[in-house]
Design a protein around this motif. Structure first.
Motif, PDB file in Angstrom:
ATOM      1  N   GLY A 103      10.548  21.455  19.255  1.00 47.62           N
ATOM      2  CA  GLY A 103      10.097  20.283  20.000  1.00 47.62           C
ATOM      3  C   GLY A 103       8.970  19.493  19.330  1.00 47.62           C
ATOM      4  N   TRP A 104       8.630  19.854  18.094  1.00 49.54           N
ATOM      5  CA  TRP A 104       7.583  19.119  17.380  1.00 49.54           C
ATOM      6  C   TRP A 104       8.104  17.727  17.035  1.00 49.54           C
ATOM      7  N   LEU A 105       7.249  16.711  17.233  1.00 49.25           N
ATOM      8  CA  LEU A 105       7.590  15.321  16.950  1.00 49.25           C
ATOM      9  C   LEU A 105       6.730  14.786  15.818  1.00 49.25           C
ATOM     10  N   VAL A 106       7.250  13.786  15.135  1.00 47.31           N
ATOM     11  CA  VAL A 106       6.447  13.047  14.159  1.00 47.31           C
ATOM     12  C   VAL A 106       5.940  11.801  14.877  1.00 47.31           C
ATOM     13  N   VAL A 107       4.610  11.647  14.900  1.00 46.36           N
ATOM     14  CA  VAL A 107       3.986  10.512  15.581  1.00 46.36           C
ATOM     15  C   VAL A 107       3.019   9.818  14.631  1.00 46.36           C
ATOM     16  N   THR A 108       2.706   8.563  14.931  1.00 51.24           N
ATOM     17  CA  THR A 108       1.716   7.809  14.171  1.00 51.24           C
ATOM     18  C   THR A 108       0.672   7.268  15.137  1.00 51.24           C
ATOM     19  N   PHE A 109      -0.509   7.014  14.604  1.00 47.42           N
ATOM     20  CA  PHE A 109      -1.562   6.356  15.370  1.00 47.42           C
ATOM     21  C   PHE A 109      -2.503   5.669  14.400  1.00 47.42           C
ATOM     22  N   ARG A 110      -3.237   4.686  14.927  1.00 47.78           N
ATOM     23  CA  ARG A 110      -4.195   3.952  14.100  1.00 47.78           C
ATOM     24  C   ARG A 110      -5.321   4.855  13.655  1.00 47.78           C
ATOM     25  N   LEU A 111      -5.676   4.714  12.400  1.00 46.82           N
ATOM     26  CA  LEU A 111      -6.778   5.480  11.829  1.00 46.82           C
ATOM     27  C   LEU A 111      -7.974   4.541  11.754  1.00 46.82           C
ATOM     28  N   GLU A 112      -8.702   4.443  12.860  1.00 41.00           N
ATOM     29  CA  GLU A 112      -9.814   3.493  12.937  1.00 41.00           C
ATOM     30  C   GLU A 112     -11.127   4.119  12.503  1.00 41.00           C
ATOM     31  N   THR A 113     -11.503   5.223  13.114  1.00 42.23           N
ATOM     32  CA  THR A 113     -12.752   5.890  12.767  1.00 42.23           C
ATOM     33  C   THR A 113     -12.408   7.257  12.200  1.00 42.23           C
ATOM     34  N   PHE A 114     -12.524   7.368  10.905  1.00 42.24           N
ATOM     35  CA  PHE A 114     -12.036   8.533  10.170  1.00 42.24           C
ATOM     36  C   PHE A 114     -12.657   9.838  10.667  1.00 42.24           C
ATOM     37  N   ASP A 115     -13.983   9.903  10.746  1.00 44.09           N
ATOM     38  CA  ASP A 115     -14.653  11.154  11.109  1.00 44.09           C
ATOM     39  C   ASP A 115     -14.306  11.611  12.520  1.00 44.09           C
ATOM     40  N   SER A 116     -14.206  10.675  13.448  1.00 43.60           N
ATOM     41  CA  SER A 116     -13.868  11.083  14.816  1.00 43.60           C
ATOM     42  C   SER A 116     -12.425  11.563  14.902  1.00 43.60           C
ATOM     43  N   VAL A 117     -11.531  10.971  14.119  1.00 48.09           N
ATOM     44  CA  VAL A 117     -10.137  11.433  14.116  1.00 48.09           C
ATOM     45  C   VAL A 117     -10.056  12.840  13.537  1.00 48.09           C
TER      46      VAL A 117
END
Length: 172
Positions: free
Chosen positions: A121-135
């Motif tokens: 059930g693992w999915l490939v997802v994307t998201f914006r990389l806005e603040t590197f350290d917090s991500v």
């Protein structure tokens, strides 16, 4: 707007040299008193303005003032988005998606429909990389439920932090 008027005031003094308060007031369409307050404010901010009294007097910048402000007519409007934002690509488990939704630290995720879920059930997802350290910190909180695929610098950062954490718990 006051900030624009202050910049325009410095530009006028750079272009023309000595200018009277009356001429500045007429050009900027404000009172002489406003010009005097603006000049005082600029002087207090470190712009080297001085006054000369008498006939032929006025306000001017020191000759060695090297701060060059571009002419507003030469300014080019920058696009609001210089390019597409960088996106992170990760594999995430169903539990990881639930945990990410509850914690709410990661930006909204988009599921890549072109990559079907694996047998677990693992999915490939994307998201914006806005603040590197917090991500990086948020991904560490999901460490057993997420794998960073792209960008490589994010993958390296998460890997490095996980190794540092593992070293803390190593039994020697």
């Amino acid at each position: 707007m006051r900030a624009g008027r202050l910049v325009e005031l410095v530009l006028i003094l750079q272009r023309r040299g000595r200018v009277t308060a009356g001429a500045l007031a007429a050009e900027l369409e404000v009172s002489e008193r406003t010009i005097l307050r603006d000049l005082d404010e600029l002087s207090g901010a470190g712009v080297p303005i001085y006054a000369t009294r008498g006939p032929g007097g006025g306000f001017q910048l020191l000759d060695d003032f090297t701060q060059v402000l571009p002419d507003p007519a030469a300014w080019k409007r920058k696009s609001r988005r210089p390019g597409p934002p960088e996106r992170a690509v990760v594999r995430i488990s169903p539990e990881g998606r639930q945990l990410a939704a509850v914690l709410g630290g990661l930006p909204p995720m988009r599921v890549r429909r072109s990559v079907p879920p694996d047998q677990n059930g693992w999915l490939v997802v994307t998201f914006r990389l806005e603040t590197f350290d917090s991500v990086v910190a948020e991904l560490l909180g999901l460490s057993g439920h997420v794998e960073v695929l792209e960008p490589s610098r994010l993958r390296r950062a998460v890997s490095t932090r996980l190794k540092e954490a593992a070293d803390l718990y190593r039994d020697d």
